[in-house]
Design a protein around this motif. Sequence first.
Motif, PDB file in Angstrom:
ATOM      1  N   ASN A   1      -1.113  16.348  -2.940  1.00 50.06           N
ATOM      2  CA  ASN A   1      -1.648  16.828  -4.128  1.00 50.06           C
ATOM      3  C   ASN A   1      -2.721  16.259  -5.072  1.00 50.06           C
ATOM      4  OD1 ASN A   1      -0.218  19.925  -3.986  1.00 50.06           O
ATOM      5  ND2 ASN A   1       1.403  18.319  -3.589  1.00 50.06           N
ATOM      6  N   ASN A   2      -2.611  15.166  -4.526  1.00 48.60           N
ATOM      7  CA  ASN A   2      -3.941  14.384  -5.048  1.00 48.60           C
ATOM      8  C   ASN A   2      -3.489  13.986  -6.778  1.00 48.60           C
ATOM      9  OD1 ASN A   2      -5.473  13.706  -3.128  1.00 48.60           O
ATOM     10  ND2 ASN A   2      -7.006  15.261  -3.539  1.00 48.60           N
ATOM     11  N   LYS A   3      -2.267  13.633  -6.901  1.00 48.15           N
ATOM     12  CA  LYS A   3      -1.612  13.515  -8.003  1.00 48.15           C
ATOM     13  C   LYS A   3      -1.711  11.997  -8.557  1.00 48.15           C
ATOM     14  CE  LYS A   3       0.619  17.904  -9.191  1.00 48.15           C
ATOM     15  NZ  LYS A   3      -0.328  18.126 -10.405  1.00 48.15           N
ATOM     16  N   PRO A   4      -2.069  11.382  -9.697  1.00 45.73           N
ATOM     17  CA  PRO A   4      -2.378   9.931  -9.772  1.00 45.73           C
ATOM     18  C   PRO A   4      -0.969   9.237  -9.993  1.00 45.73           C
ATOM     19  CG  PRO A   4      -4.045  11.154 -11.064  1.00 45.73           C
ATOM     20  CD  PRO A   4      -3.131  12.130 -10.442  1.00 45.73           C
ATOM     21  N   MET A   5      -0.818   7.935  -9.536  1.00 47.77           N
ATOM     22  CA  MET A   5       0.391   7.077  -9.914  1.00 47.77           C
ATOM     23  C   MET A   5      -0.247   5.776 -10.203  1.00 47.77           C
ATOM     24  SD  MET A   5       3.064   8.008  -6.708  1.00 47.77           S
ATOM     25  CE  MET A   5       1.502   7.826  -5.383  1.00 47.77           C
ATOM     26  N   ILE A   6       0.667   5.238 -11.167  1.00 55.14           N
ATOM     27  CA  ILE A   6       0.596   3.970 -11.677  1.00 55.14           C
ATOM     28  C   ILE A   6       1.632   3.174 -11.030  1.00 55.14           C
ATOM     29  CG2 ILE A   6       0.103   2.355 -13.620  1.00 55.14           C
ATOM     30  CD1 ILE A   6      -0.944   4.634 -15.234  1.00 55.14           C
ATOM     31  N   ILE A   7       1.505   2.313 -10.474  1.00 55.53           N
ATOM     32  CA  ILE A   7       3.070   1.688  -9.723  1.00 55.53           C
ATOM     33  C   ILE A   7       2.977   0.152 -10.035  1.00 55.53           C
ATOM     34  CG2 ILE A   7       4.317   1.390  -7.693  1.00 55.53           C
ATOM     35  CD1 ILE A   7       2.860   3.747  -6.499  1.00 55.53           C
ATOM     36  N   SER A   8       4.126  -0.397 -10.276  1.00 53.90           N
ATOM     37  CA  SER A   8       4.460  -1.860 -10.252  1.00 53.90           C
ATOM     38  C   SER A   8       5.721  -2.124  -9.311  1.00 53.90           C
ATOM     39  CB  SER A   8       4.566  -2.339 -11.706  1.00 53.90           C
ATOM     40  OG  SER A   8       6.226  -1.871 -12.196  1.00 53.90           O
ATOM     41  N   THR A   9       5.509  -3.132  -8.799  1.00 51.22           N
ATOM     42  CA  THR A   9       6.429  -3.567  -7.707  1.00 51.22           C
ATOM     43  C   THR A   9       6.455  -5.051  -7.588  1.00 51.22           C
ATOM     44  OG1 THR A   9       7.493  -3.139  -5.382  1.00 51.22           O
ATOM     45  CG2 THR A   9       4.995  -3.105  -5.662  1.00 51.22           C
ATOM     46  N   GLU A  10       7.497  -5.479  -7.290  1.00 51.31           N
ATOM     47  CA  GLU A  10       7.661  -7.058  -6.924  1.00 51.31           C
ATOM     48  C   GLU A  10       7.414  -7.325  -5.403  1.00 51.31           C
ATOM     49  OE1 GLU A  10      11.403  -8.837  -8.196  1.00 51.31           O
ATOM     50  OE2 GLU A  10      11.127  -8.263 -10.577  1.00 51.31           O
ATOM     51  N   LEU A  11       7.097  -6.192  -4.775  1.00 51.99           N
ATOM     52  CA  LEU A  11       7.110  -6.215  -3.276  1.00 51.99           C
ATOM     53  C   LEU A  11       5.485  -6.363  -2.941  1.00 51.99           C
ATOM     54  CD1 LEU A  11       9.397  -3.332  -2.065  1.00 51.99           C
ATOM     55  CD2 LEU A  11       9.937  -5.809  -2.420  1.00 51.99           C
TER      56      LEU A  11
END
Length: 226
Positions: free
Chosen positions: A178-188
Amino acid sequence: MQEDYKCIKCRDMTFILDGNTATACECRKLREAERILEISGISDEFRKKIFDNFDYSVSRDVLNAYVKAKTYAKDFDYISDSRHNSIVFMGNSGSGKTHLSLAISNYLMNSGVGVLYMSYRDSIVNIKQSIMDSENYNRVMNRYKNAKVLLIDDLFKGRITDSDVNIMFEIINYRYFNNKPMIISTELSKEKLIGIDEAIGSRILEMCRDYSVELCRRELNYRING
């Protein structure tokens, strides 16, 4: 007895009636900004995480991350409906990933864009506790699926179960299609994200193709150096 209103002009209706004509009150943008903040789940402490107080002098990698984050925030209106409308920060703890994620979020919210904060570890526990109650489960999941922008902090931190993967796939897959934006943080790293679940990893990396930041050098620690 006169009632107390935040805005005397419109009596908190956010519009002013003049005969059959309704005109937006000047307080409407302020009320909308308050509503966005209230439902964001971002604490007062996290509201202090902005671009202006981020120390990008720690290293060249941190400076590059800062530039990429600020570029994403400024470009958001132009990319928000596109396939590549998200950003991911990957790297060790203390490298500034969460600060930059929140700086973007605070910038967007100040511009009237709703952001929902999802602390991965806390949220995944709460979601699993509601699985037996389908109504509550769907309500919680739909909130994460349909937020204008979803901030996932510390994705896949700690021990990961099949249930964790299934829940995150449901959220990320919906937002992907659905083209919904995300802001993601990860240690991976990219490779480890793919290794946990190829479908999740590939979707994240495609959505973040133009805004992917890796801070994987172990000597970096923004919290200590900052």
